[in-house]
Design an enzyme around this catalytic site. Structure first.
Site, PDB file in Angstrom:
ATOM      1  N   LEU A   1     -42.405 -43.082 -28.242  1.00 20.04           N
ATOM      2  CA  LEU A   1     -41.406 -42.499 -29.142  1.00 20.04           C
ATOM      3  C   LEU A   1     -40.143 -42.139 -28.378  1.00 20.04           C
ATOM      4  CD1 LEU A   1     -43.672 -40.140 -31.227  1.00 20.04           C
ATOM      5  CD2 LEU A   1     -42.808 -42.383 -31.863  1.00 20.04           C
TER       6      LEU A   1
ATOM      7  N   HIS B   1     -55.740 -39.898 -27.355  1.00 16.11           N
ATOM      8  CA  HIS B   1     -55.774 -40.948 -26.333  1.00 16.11           C
ATOM      9  C   HIS B   1     -57.229 -41.234 -25.950  1.00 16.11           C
ATOM     10  CE1 HIS B   1     -54.398 -43.349 -22.983  1.00 16.11           C
ATOM     11  NE2 HIS B   1     -55.288 -42.738 -22.231  1.00 16.11           N
TER      12      HIS B   1
ATOM     13  N   ALA C   1     -42.039 -35.735 -23.174  1.00 16.11           N
ATOM     14  CA  ALA C   1     -41.198 -36.914 -22.944  1.00 16.11           C
ATOM     15  C   ALA C   1     -41.915 -38.026 -22.177  1.00 16.11           C
ATOM     16  CB  ALA C   1     -39.931 -36.495 -22.207  1.00 16.11           C
ATOM     17  N   GLY C   2     -43.033 -37.721 -21.515  1.00 15.79           N
ATOM     18  CA  GLY C   2     -43.728 -38.744 -20.729  1.00 15.79           C
ATOM     19  C   GLY C   2     -44.728 -39.530 -21.556  1.00 15.79           C
TER      20      GLY C   2
END
Ligand code: GRF
Length: 219
Positions: free
Chosen positions: A104, A120, A153-154
């Site tokens: 994203l 995940h 953000a990762g």
């Protein structure tokens, strides 16, 4: 009889937008959860791919769907912005990535920081990325599993909310192992969504004026 303090109004279910790219079996766990409609509601399901089973499952459950296909946009930032706008239109309190197979962009992640979770199929921080099951198998681990985490953000790096372990069997291939992981992943995701919704509801009904310690603690 003296009138007591008025009973607190029941909190509205937390609005959940789910993004999915595939078969949507983890989405189905949310659609089937007894907490749906009480603690939280799936208000929309979005995908980057038209026609996937996840969208059919949503439609079958009467949930509105949307598709934002990268190919329909001039570049990556335009797709990011369109997806962010489509999600925002549904005013979610929580965004759930349930097998959404694209990274994203910042507009979406920042708009829902602390309110976006991903599931995940590996025990993070081991084996992040698109091939968590394959990579764990190739490494020869004897135990793997799944992780539900907040999105930052990762790639698969956000704070871990919960995990469940799954044993690797001697004759496992990627498909058989992924199926067994998904069997526990569905319950784990539904559980975490309910937990977050309960926390949110509790916070807003008991503590609307006082800042929550989580938000004021030094970083
Ligand atoms: C899950 O294992 C998820 O962790 C991974 O993709 C799978 C989604 O499965 N990213 P489904 O489409 O919900 O069946």
């Amino acid at each position: 009889m003296p009138a007591g303090p008025p009973a607190p109004a029941p909190a509205a279910p937390v609005r959940v937008v789910v993004l999915a790219s595939g078969s949507g079996s983890t989405l189905q766990a949310l659609l089937d959860s007894p907490d749906r409609g009480l603690l939280w509601e799936v208000v929309a399901v979005g995908s980057d791919k038209p026609g996937v089973l996840a969208l059919e499952r949503a439609a079958g459950a009467g949930v509105p769907t949307f598709t934002v296909t990268p190919a329909a946009f001039a570049d990556r930032p335009a797709w990011d912005a369109a997806l962010a706008a489509e999600v925002a239109r549904h005013d979610p309190g929580l965004v759930v990535l349930a097998g959404f197979m694209r990274i994203l962009g910042a507009p979406l992640v920042e708009a829902h920081a602390g309110r976006m979770v991903n599931t995940h199929p590996a025990l993070l921080p081991s084996f992040p990325g698109a091939h968590g099951v394959r990579d764990a198998l190739a490494h020869g681990v004897k135990v793997t599993g799944c992780t539900v985490h907040l999105v930052d953000a990762g790639v698969d790096t956000g704070p871990i909310l919960d995990q469940a372990a799954v044993r690797v069997l001697p004759d496992d291939d990627e498909a058989s192992l992924h199926e067994r992981i998904k069997a526990v992943e569905r319950d784990l995701l539904a559980d975490v969504v309910s937990r977050l919704a309960r926390e949110r509801t509790h916070r807003t009904s008991t503590n609307s004026d006082t800042p929550h310690p989580e938000r004021t603690a030094p970083r």
